[in-house]
Write a protein that holds these residues in place. Structure first.
Motif, PDB file in Angstrom:
ATOM      1  N   VAL A   8      65.887  -1.878  31.873  1.00 45.39           N
ATOM      2  CA  VAL A   8      66.326  -0.682  32.597  1.00 45.39           C
ATOM      3  C   VAL A   8      67.602  -0.118  31.961  1.00 45.39           C
ATOM      4  O   VAL A   8      67.762   1.105  31.823  1.00 45.39           O
ATOM      5  CB  VAL A   8      66.476  -0.985  34.108  1.00 45.39           C
ATOM      6  CG1 VAL A   8      67.519  -2.032  34.356  1.00 45.39           C
ATOM      7  CG2 VAL A   8      66.749   0.271  34.899  1.00 45.39           C
ATOM      8  N   ASN A   9      68.493  -0.979  31.524  1.00 44.99           N
ATOM      9  CA  ASN A   9      69.721  -0.517  30.867  1.00 44.99           C
ATOM     10  C   ASN A   9      69.410   0.054  29.485  1.00 44.99           C
ATOM     11  O   ASN A   9      69.978   1.048  29.059  1.00 44.99           O
ATOM     12  CB  ASN A   9      70.708  -1.675  30.693  1.00 44.99           C
ATOM     13  CG  ASN A   9      71.173  -2.245  32.004  1.00 44.99           C
ATOM     14  OD1 ASN A   9      70.514  -2.065  33.027  1.00 44.99           O
ATOM     15  ND2 ASN A   9      72.286  -2.937  31.986  1.00 44.99           N
ATOM     16  N   LEU A  10      68.485  -0.650  28.802  1.00 47.98           N
ATOM     17  CA  LEU A  10      68.115  -0.178  27.471  1.00 47.98           C
ATOM     18  C   LEU A  10      67.470   1.208  27.562  1.00 47.98           C
ATOM     19  O   LEU A  10      67.766   2.098  26.749  1.00 47.98           O
ATOM     20  CB  LEU A  10      67.153  -1.184  26.823  1.00 47.98           C
ATOM     21  CG  LEU A  10      66.632  -0.834  25.434  1.00 47.98           C
ATOM     22  CD1 LEU A  10      67.768  -0.667  24.439  1.00 47.98           C
ATOM     23  CD2 LEU A  10      65.655  -1.906  24.954  1.00 47.98           C
ATOM     24  N   LEU A  11      66.602   1.414  28.542  1.00 50.69           N
ATOM     25  CA  LEU A  11      65.962   2.728  28.701  1.00 50.69           C
ATOM     26  C   LEU A  11      67.009   3.809  28.963  1.00 50.69           C
ATOM     27  O   LEU A  11      66.904   4.924  28.441  1.00 50.69           O
ATOM     28  CB  LEU A  11      64.939   2.694  29.840  1.00 50.69           C
ATOM     29  CG  LEU A  11      63.636   1.949  29.522  1.00 50.69           C
ATOM     30  CD1 LEU A  11      62.782   1.802  30.779  1.00 50.69           C
ATOM     31  CD2 LEU A  11      62.841   2.671  28.441  1.00 50.69           C
ATOM     32  N   ALA A  12      68.015   3.478  29.739  1.00 45.87           N
ATOM     33  CA  ALA A  12      69.083   4.457  29.992  1.00 45.87           C
ATOM     34  C   ALA A  12      69.819   4.769  28.689  1.00 45.87           C
ATOM     35  O   ALA A  12      70.164   5.927  28.412  1.00 45.87           O
ATOM     36  CB  ALA A  12      70.049   3.911  31.040  1.00 45.87           C
ATOM     37  N   GLU A  13      70.031   3.749  27.884  1.00 46.16           N
ATOM     38  CA  GLU A  13      70.717   3.964  26.608  1.00 46.16           C
ATOM     39  C   GLU A  13      69.861   4.825  25.671  1.00 46.16           C
ATOM     40  O   GLU A  13      70.352   5.730  25.001  1.00 46.16           O
ATOM     41  CB  GLU A  13      71.016   2.601  25.954  1.00 46.16           C
ATOM     42  CG  GLU A  13      71.962   2.706  24.788  1.00 46.16           C
ATOM     43  CD  GLU A  13      72.211   1.342  24.154  1.00 46.16           C
ATOM     44  OE1 GLU A  13      72.227   1.268  22.920  1.00 46.16           O
ATOM     45  OE2 GLU A  13      72.381   0.365  24.895  1.00 46.16           O
ATOM     46  N   VAL A  14      68.549   4.529  25.651  1.00 43.58           N
ATOM     47  CA  VAL A  14      67.655   5.317  24.794  1.00 43.58           C
ATOM     48  C   VAL A  14      67.662   6.776  25.247  1.00 43.58           C
ATOM     49  O   VAL A  14      67.770   7.700  24.435  1.00 43.58           O
ATOM     50  CB  VAL A  14      66.218   4.749  24.853  1.00 43.58           C
ATOM     51  CG1 VAL A  14      65.257   5.655  24.109  1.00 43.58           C
ATOM     52  CG2 VAL A  14      66.161   3.338  24.268  1.00 43.58           C
TER      53      VAL A  14
END
Ligand code: SF4
Length: 196
Positions: A8-14
């Motif tokens: 979920v954090n990675l998707l926000a970063e992407v």
């Protein structure tokens, strides 16, 4: 030491990525994924309509792809079923003969960390030349022989497909074996994973 981010954090970063400063309509990464995703769709890059709506495959190409897969929109947009991560996450703009290729810096930057987090993928659909070259290696024969010999890639969990774009109608018309042989097997593979 690099830290592994929860998906979920990675998707926000992407989604906040602004690495390409010269995109004609600006960055707008469009993707879908969940920890539980079981089928990965690696396409080319969003078109203008997908860029405008922020919804992947929300265009005539997506309608054809859903027909090939025999899934409706609600199943297609269920991230626990499908992760959708194209080779370029942002609309690359138009060239002289259609949309430009996906940005080459995008997949090397974002695919490795995203795929590392997707631990339940059983089948990866490689749509078009760019996705196939990244995951199956270069092939001077291009897309046709790869799609025709799709069985050889299934064991490794890959299914190479042509792009379902209306621009590819001629390719599809000239290769009736695709609808007759490949599409039924594609449906069988997809529904075997979804029904599991
Ligand atoms: S195309 Fe990829 S690398 Fe470029 S801004 Fe969009 S998400 Fe970032």
């Amino acid at each position: 030491m690099s830290m592994r981010l929860p998906l979920v954090n990675l998707l926000a970063e992407v989604r906040a990525c602004r690495a390409c400063t010269d995109l004609p309509l600006g960055p707008r990464p469009v993707l879908q994924a969940a920890q539980a995703s079981r089928i990965l769709i690696v396409g080319q890059a969003p078109g203008a309509r997908v860029h405008a709506t922020g919804i992947p495959w929300n265009d005539p190409s997506g309608d054809t792809l859903r027909r090939w897969l025999e899934v409706d929109r609600s199943q297609f947009y269920d991230a626990s079923c499908f992760a959708i991560i194209p080779m370029g996450l942002c609309y690359p703009g138009r060239g002289r003969s259609g949309d430009l290729p996906p940005r080459p810096e995008c997949a090397p930057r974002w695919h490795p960390p995203l795929l590392e987090d997707l631990e339940h993928i059983k089948l990866t659909l490689l749509i078009g030349r760019f996705a196939q070259e990244r995951y199956l290696g270069a092939d001077p024969g291009g897309v046709s022989p790869r799609v025709e010999s799709f069985q050889t890639h299934l064991e490794a969990g890959y299914m190479p497909l042509p792009h379902p774009s209306p621009r590819n109608r001629r390719w599809l018309r000239e290769r009736p074996w695709f609808e007759q042989l490949v599409v039924p097997e594609l449906r069988r593979q997809v529904h075997a994973v979804l029904d599991d």
